[in-house]
Every structure is written in C-alpha cells, then in structure tokens.
Design an enzyme around this catalytic site. Sequence first.
Site, PDB file in Angstrom:
ATOM      1  CG  HIS A   1      -4.407 128.867 -19.088  1.00  0.00           C
ATOM      2  ND1 HIS A   1      -4.205 128.226 -17.888  1.00  0.00           N
ATOM      3  CD2 HIS A   1      -3.821 130.088 -18.959  1.00  0.00           C
ATOM      4  CE1 HIS A   1      -3.514 129.021 -17.076  1.00  0.00           C
ATOM      5  NE2 HIS A   1      -3.278 130.166 -17.701  1.00  0.00           N
TER       6      HIS A   1
ATOM      7  CG  ASP B   1     -28.055 128.644   4.938  1.00  0.00           C
ATOM      8  OD1 ASP B   1     -27.492 129.074   3.919  1.00  0.00           O
ATOM      9  OD2 ASP B   1     -28.163 127.426   5.177  1.00  0.00           O
TER      10      ASP B   1
ATOM     11  CD1 TRP C   1      -8.264 135.816 -21.739  1.00  0.00           C
ATOM     12  CD2 TRP C   1     -10.275 136.121 -20.789  1.00  0.00           C
ATOM     13  NE1 TRP C   1      -8.229 137.000 -21.055  1.00  0.00           N
ATOM     14  CE2 TRP C   1      -9.432 137.215 -20.450  1.00  0.00           C
ATOM     15  CE3 TRP C   1     -11.574 136.103 -20.290  1.00  0.00           C
ATOM     16  CZ2 TRP C   1      -9.874 138.270 -19.657  1.00  0.00           C
ATOM     17  CZ3 TRP C   1     -11.999 137.168 -19.503  1.00  0.00           C
ATOM     18  CH2 TRP C   1     -11.166 138.233 -19.195  1.00  0.00           C
TER      19      TRP C   1
ATOM     20  CB  SER D   1     -23.776 130.079 -12.184  1.00  0.00           C
ATOM     21  OG  SER D   1     -23.013 129.923 -11.028  1.00  0.00           O
ATOM     22  CB  SER D   2     -21.800 135.024 -12.089  1.00  0.00           C
ATOM     23  OG  SER D   2     -20.662 134.267 -12.278  1.00  0.00           O
TER      24      SER D   2
ATOM     25  CG  HIS E   1     -11.029 147.210 -16.367  1.00  0.00           C
ATOM     26  ND1 HIS E   1      -9.759 146.801 -16.654  1.00  0.00           N
ATOM     27  CD2 HIS E   1     -10.959 147.805 -15.155  1.00  0.00           C
ATOM     28  CE1 HIS E   1      -8.949 147.158 -15.669  1.00  0.00           C
ATOM     29  NE2 HIS E   1      -9.652 147.771 -14.757  1.00  0.00           N
TER      30      HIS E   1
ATOM     31  CD  GLU F   1     -14.832 138.303 -14.591  1.00  0.00           C
ATOM     32  OE1 GLU F   1     -16.035 138.614 -14.399  1.00  0.00           O
ATOM     33  OE2 GLU F   1     -14.305 137.276 -14.131  1.00  0.00           O
TER      34      GLU F   1
ATOM     35  CE1 TYR G   1      -9.010 146.705 -10.769  1.00  0.00           C
ATOM     36  CE2 TYR G   1     -10.663 147.984 -11.910  1.00  0.00           C
ATOM     37  CZ  TYR G   1      -9.348 147.750 -11.588  1.00  0.00           C
ATOM     38  OH  TYR G   1      -8.372 148.559 -12.095  1.00  0.00           O
TER      39      TYR G   1
ATOM     40  CB  SER H   1      -8.773 143.521   4.671  1.00  0.00           C
ATOM     41  OG  SER H   1      -8.370 144.169   3.495  1.00  0.00           O
TER      42      SER H   1
ATOM     43  CG  HIS I   1      -7.252 150.371 -19.401  1.00  0.00           C
ATOM     44  ND1 HIS I   1      -7.614 150.746 -18.138  1.00  0.00           N
ATOM     45  CD2 HIS I   1      -7.315 149.021 -19.400  1.00  0.00           C
ATOM     46  CE1 HIS I   1      -7.876 149.675 -17.410  1.00  0.00           C
ATOM     47  NE2 HIS I   1      -7.700 148.616 -18.151  1.00  0.00           N
ATOM     48  CG  HIS I   2      -8.513 146.047 -21.384  1.00  0.00           C
ATOM     49  ND1 HIS I   2      -7.738 145.104 -20.764  1.00  0.00           N
ATOM     50  CD2 HIS I   2      -9.261 146.603 -20.409  1.00  0.00           C
ATOM     51  CE1 HIS I   2      -8.019 145.070 -19.470  1.00  0.00           C
ATOM     52  NE2 HIS I   2      -8.942 145.975 -19.227  1.00  0.00           N
TER      53      HIS I   2
ATOM     54  CB  THR J   1      -4.736 150.296  -6.159  1.00  0.00           C
ATOM     55  OG1 THR J   1      -5.831 150.373  -7.060  1.00  0.00           O
ATOM     56  CG2 THR J   1      -4.301 148.860  -6.047  1.00  0.00           C
TER      57      THR J   1
ATOM     58  CE  LYS K   1      -9.385 147.975  -1.210  1.00  0.00           C
ATOM     59  NZ  LYS K   1      -9.598 147.485   0.117  1.00  0.00           N
TER      60      LYS K   1
ATOM     61  NE  ARG L   1      -2.247 138.213 -24.287  1.00  0.00           N
ATOM     62  CZ  ARG L   1      -3.370 138.643 -23.687  1.00  0.00           C
ATOM     63  NH1 ARG L   1      -3.728 139.913 -23.796  1.00  0.00           N
ATOM     64  NH2 ARG L   1      -4.119 137.840 -22.989  1.00  0.00           N
TER      65      ARG L   1
END
Lengths: 384, 520
Positions: free
Chosen positions: B70, B99, B135, B163-164, B247, B249, B251, B262, B296-297, B322, B325, B444
């Site tokens: 998932h 293009d 994950w 690919s990314s 991390h 990732e 963002y 925006s 922080h993870h 943040t 924004k 979790r």
Amino acid sequence: MLLKANRLRELALGPVLMLLGLASAGAAAAGDKVNQVNMAPGATEIGQSIYDLHMLIFWICVIIGALVFGVMFYSIYYHRKSRGVTPSTFHESTKVEIAWTVVPFLILIGMAVPATSTLLEIYDFDDAEMDVLITGYQWKWKYEYLDENGENVSFFSNLRTPQGEIYNTADKGEHYLLEVDEPLVIPVDTKVRFLVTANDVIHSWWVPELAVKKDAIPGFINETWTKASTEGIYRGQCAELCGKDHGFMPVVVNVVSKEEYAGWLETKKVEAAEIRDLMAQTFTMDELMTRGKAVYERNCLACHGANGEGGVGTAIAGSAVAMGDVSGHLEIGINGVPGSAMQAFGGQINDVEMAAVITYQRNAFGNNMGDMVQPIDVYNHKKG
Amino acid sequence: MGDHHHGPAKGLSRWLFTTNHKDIGTMYLWFSFSMFILGGAFAMIIRAELFQPGMQLVEPAFFNQMTTLHGLVMVFGAIMPSFVGLANWMIPMMIGAPDMALPRMNNWSFWILPPAFLILAGTLFMEGGAPNFGWTFYAPLSTTYAPPSVTYFIFSIHVLGLSSIMGSINIIATVMNMRAPGMTYMKMPLFVWTWLITAFLLVAVMPVLAGAVTMMLMDIHFGTSFFSAAGGGDPVLFQHIFWFFGHPEVYIIILPAFGVVSQIIPTFARKPLFGYDSMVYATAAIAFLSFIVWAHHMYTVGMPVAGELFFMYATMLIAVPTGVKVFNWVTTMWRGAMTFETPMLFCMGFLVLFTIGGFTGLMLSIAPADFQYHDSYFVVAHFHYVMVAGAVFSMSAAVYYWLPKWCGRMYSETMGKTHFWISFIGFNIAFFPQHFVGLAGMPRRIPDYALQFADFNMMSSIGAFIYGASQILFLYNVVATIVAGKPTSEAKTWEGAEGLEWTVATPAPYHTFETPPQVR
C-alpha cells in the site's frame, strides 16, 4: 474537570457511534481505557512533563488554527462573488511577510524551551538504582535483572492470549493481546534503568503510561529509564514492525511495592536454583512429552504450526531433521539456522525445556521416532 | 508551416512511440490513477481486517505485505507519477514551450514505469510472498529476514528511481532552457517553480535510495554486512540513509501540490496570489531544510542528546516557511470575489486538512513528545492528512481545473462537488479517529488490536470505505466528461484564470506554442 471533559466526550461521541451502529459490547470489558482520545499522563513524572508539553503545543496549535481558519471562513462568507463584491488587487507586503515569519519563529522558541528541558531530563541516566536488560526477540521479550553478584534473574515474556480468542472461536478477555505469561516486575518509586537491545530484527519497547519507548536494535544497547510513582499494571506493545507477529508481542509491567519486589526477586532466585537441580534429572517419555508440548506452543508454534505443518518455518511433521539423527536436530534447536528466521534457541530456553521440546518434535505429529533427549544430552551438545 | 502540423499517429504505436508531452502526460495520469486504485484496494483489505478485533480475513503475514505494498504503490506509483504527468502536460504550456526539452527520454521515463510495477505487484505471487517489511524497509528485517522476493523489490526500486531521475532532468532542462522570451524566473507560474525545486530534490536523493537498496542487495547476495551487526555492520546506518532520501521525498510529494493550490486559489478568488516572491523563497527554504531534518524519523533509535536537539530545532523551523505559505493562501482569498467550483472546493479542503496535518507535524517534531507519538497511529493520521488531504486532494483539484482545457469538455459541477463532499467526509471519518487511538497507545502496522481501540477502528474502516468509494465516482466523472461532457471551446475556462495555458485553444491542440509567445 477531567471528569467533566470525559462526560462531554461521551455525550458528543455517543450519538455518533450509535448512528453508525458501533456500540461494541465486547469493548466494554476493557475498562476505563475504552475510547480514550488523548495521551495519558501515566504513572511517572516524565510522563507528566511529556503530557504537559503535548497539551501546551496542542493548545498553541488550536489557537493558531482558530485564527487562520477564522480568517479563512470569514473570507469565504463575506468575500464571495455572489454577494456582489469587487475583488481587491493588493498582492504583496514585505512588512506582513516579515511579521508572519518572525512571530511564528518566536512562538517556536517558546515551545523549544520546555521541550529541551524535558528532553534533558529524559536523557539523565544517572543515579539508577537497578538495571534491567531488555532483549527483543521475534516475537517476545526477554528480561534480565542485572545483579552485582552475578546472580542474574532472567525470563521470557510471551503473549498469553490464546489462539482461540485471536481467531474468534472464543470470547475475547479483558486484556486481549495485552497480556503475557510473565510480566516484568519492578519496584515503585525506584529509578530503574533499562538497557534495550534485540536478538534478531529491530523492535521497540513501549509502555505509554511509563513514558518509555526505545528501539531495541541488534548490536546496540540503548539506555532509557523510568521511575513509577504509583503501583499498578501497565501495558504496552512492540512499536517497530518486526515481522509476522509484530502485533502479538505485548509488554506488561507490574509495578509493586519495594517489599513485594524483594520477595518476588527471592522467589525467582529459588526457582532458578530448582531448574538447575532439574537439569541433573532423567525424565520419562511422558514427562518430556508434556513439558515439550508446552514449550512447543510457546516458542515454535508461531512459525511451525499447531500440527507441525509449517508456515513461516518449515514443516516439522515428517521432516528430515526431526526424523533424522538426534545431534543434527539438537544443533538446529540450539544454534538455529544462521541467516534465516530460525533463531538460536540455546540461549532462550533452558536445557530441560530444550530436551523436552526436541523429544516432543521427534514423537509428535506422527513422527513417532521413539527416542528421547535428556537435559544432560543438551548440556553435552552445547559443550561440544 | 503546413506540413509541419501533424496530429498524433494512429493506434497503439501513438502511445508506445510518442514523444509528445501531452500524450506522455496523459499516460502518466492514467497510470497513476490505476496505481491509486490498486494501492487503494490494498488499503481496503487493511481496513477490512481492522474493522473488528480478532483475525478475520487475512493472516498477519499477508497483512504485512498489504501495508508494505500500500505504501510503496501509493508513494511511488500513484502520487509521484501523477504529478509528473501534470508537469508534462502543464509546464510546457505554462512557460510557452512547444514540448519538453528531452522528448525521447520523456517517453522512456514513462515506459519503464509499468514494468517496474508489474514486477513489484508480481512479488505477491512469489514463494514467500511479497515484501512484508513496511514501505520504509528497515534492515535487517528487509535483508537477513526478508522473503526471497526482496530482490525483485530492489530491482523495481532501481527502475522507479531511474524513471524519476530522468523525469526530473527533463523538467529542469525544460524550465531552464525553454521559457518563452520575457518569462524570467520570477515571472514563472508557481506550479513551475515548485516543480523545478522538486526536480532538484529528486535528482539529489533518488541516487541515495538507489545506494540503500544496492547495499541491501550486497548484504543479501554477496556476503557484505553493511546493515548486519553480526558482521560488524550497523542497522541504524540503514535508517540514516533511508531517511536522508525519505524526508526530502515527502516534500517531493507535497511541493507540486503547493504549486497546484497556488494556481487555483487566485483563479477562484479573482485576485492575484499574495506574496509571490515569498512563496518562491518559502518553497526553496522548505527544500533546503528537508535535507537537514531526516533523523526526526528516528528519535527513538538512541541518538545522543545533541543529535536529538539539532534535529528537533531544525524540524521545528520548517513550520516557519510552511506557515508563510498558508498565510499567503488565506490572504489571497481575503477581499477577493470567491466562487466555489469543484477545484476550489478541493483546494479549500486541502488548506484546512493540510494545516491540521502541519500542526500534528509540529507536535511530532518535539522530540520528548515524539517518544510517545512515534510509530503509533498518531503518525499514521498525521501523514495521511498531509499525503491524502495534501497531495491527493490537490491532484483532484488539478484534474477538475485543467480537464476542460485538456479534452474540450466540461465536467458536471454537481458530480464534481458530490465527489468532493464524499471524499472530504469519508477522509475525516477514516483518519481523524486515528489521532485518538494513536495517542491512546495503538502502534501502527498491527493486524489486530486491543479491545479499547475497537470503536474508533470500526469508524476508521467505515470512513475508509466511503473515501474509497468516492474515488470510483472520480473515475466516473472523468470518463463521463471525456466521453459525453458538454463541449466547450472557450480558451479561458475560468473567469479569473491567468497564465499562458489559458491563451491556447480549447481543447489544447496536439502541438502548442510552436512559435513562442512574448511575455511582458
């Protein structure tokens, strides 16, 4: 005040739950923790500081949220096209931007100060009055009381909830999934230092009401501590995904008076001595099979199945190991299979248990080898 | 010019060999939607099992495969490619380019995705089952103790990363080189800005992820011990490497969503975006900070107190840009003349729910409090508020907003609003109670739970089913619009819309801006 808040919560939540048809009868058994919506301050000073910190930041967020959403909803209501307003054209203001950069920064400093002091308290490991080594295993905890004289007391703590409750063939008990065969026992008002490590994968030892969560990492020994100020039973769980039965390795801590603790520790030492005596005995087949079945169910069943049919682990019924030569069977039981999920049980169960479970595996599930293993055989095998 | 104007090729080869940014964008969008449905199906299995205490539908081992797939499918298959699809469609049209800068590579970056996910999904049918280590695939659960399919998982991650990286290089090259005359950097639409910054993040961290999985591969097959303590390695090293990727990732996922919001809020507020410059700087600040907050993870791994303090302070700082924004978006609405068509509704939903997710993020940044929150359902609630209500809501907004431009047909506003309200209500029923069970002590990634969590879990499951069903409505709305929506040929679908994409014909022709427009 707290009571009132609880009452309010019930009033608000009750109709919602009933509307959804959720009034769950089984949950009523679990006592006052049912539908708890907030962190509990728990039984320690640190827990209280963490709770206060949590509530402080929560309320700061609520206030900021109320302001931001207030402005937003005011705008949504009054500045809509259907009210015939003409849009303004303003689109920048350096002063405003600076203001809402600086003000939040100052609020953050206000949060960082109490956060730092709580963190420093948590990291003060000095003056611990006793040490307990906690080792995470797939999927149980081992507790070892480190004694200055080398007379360590140690035991494993396994999930006690029967398979029937888990698979819905029996009614679930009050402490479903949060009960163990043997809890960790610690004295009240004593600074207990925990040394946390793991034997296989990473686990995490968490008891919310003792305000302790520490990762148990193979190859590392982490330090943490607690000082419970109220006697009672505190329950928690492994918090780090550690494989199949991650959800089935609870932590139960029994905080007792200092006298009761001293008595308990003495009993454990006597028990340990008795087991040492047992090691020298020779058992009959029936005795070994009875003991072996219990050991199998506690340690082997999760992977090898209730009837030795296998699962995560290989099948034991009809296996080449269980039906082959005894020393090969002992080797795997004692030293495991490196690089696989089959652990080295030699350090986890005592020689009587090892002898019994090996005998059981060789004679149950239709294996019928007819041979026996005695504790002395296990001892000799370990010696090489 | 006459001969130069040609439409798309016919049949399958149009899609296989296409180098057209619009075709590739379309494929990315459909692919990501199909992955969204697949990842959603996994989530439905998870929530069905958690509907009641006790094991009912699946075994714990399979449950772990579901949580793992998932997460992987949603992050790498649904959200990331959907924004790449949006970038393909919109960036050339927003900067007045004909293009993407590297059209052939563009084709390749899309076409290696489906096989990668085929391999990943295929692991479900392999002996030992699919990856079951979450994950975040922490070693040694994902190395020594992993099922054999982990090798396929590693290969699949490599291909996704490739690919990314190619997609990002393409976006960087396009934005840097192909802007229309007069379009300076500080005149670019914010969606282009956020994607430019995101692309740099991707180029920086995808190789780190590739390194992590390569080290796993070495540990599993070639006898090294990077992450095995028994061989002198370090399991915590894995977490540092993973989160150095992980991390930024998150963002990478949210910044393009900021860009979309925006674009849309000023349109429906009929007022220019407030504080454009500060929005750009805030985005850059968030991107910079994302590189220095990874641990922080890992507050509970046993870092020294100095490390805890550094990562706590740095993480708290993210609240500043943040916040800027959010304040700017709200101020954009202030004294505008607002209407609430479906895209705007989704942006309002984004604004409220993402802000709540931001608040829980701030709470999580406080290291001592995180000792209680860490790895509990509180974290699950937090990241679904920012990922689903953040990224997925803004993606839905984007589709409704630009769909008329893409296909020349108008969606049904009633159906769109129905989709929004069902999503909004279902989402909150699903995820709000997860804050409660998390704070009350539910970890979790568990397939079964203690009885005191029963009511909220049932509520959460019901909400998840409602949210899941609302996505079928989304599919229906999009297909119904493409097939039978009311035709529209207005270049500017929305009264308040600004930007070059609204100057081309509707539906957007196969080739746009062959002659660059002049931007003043």
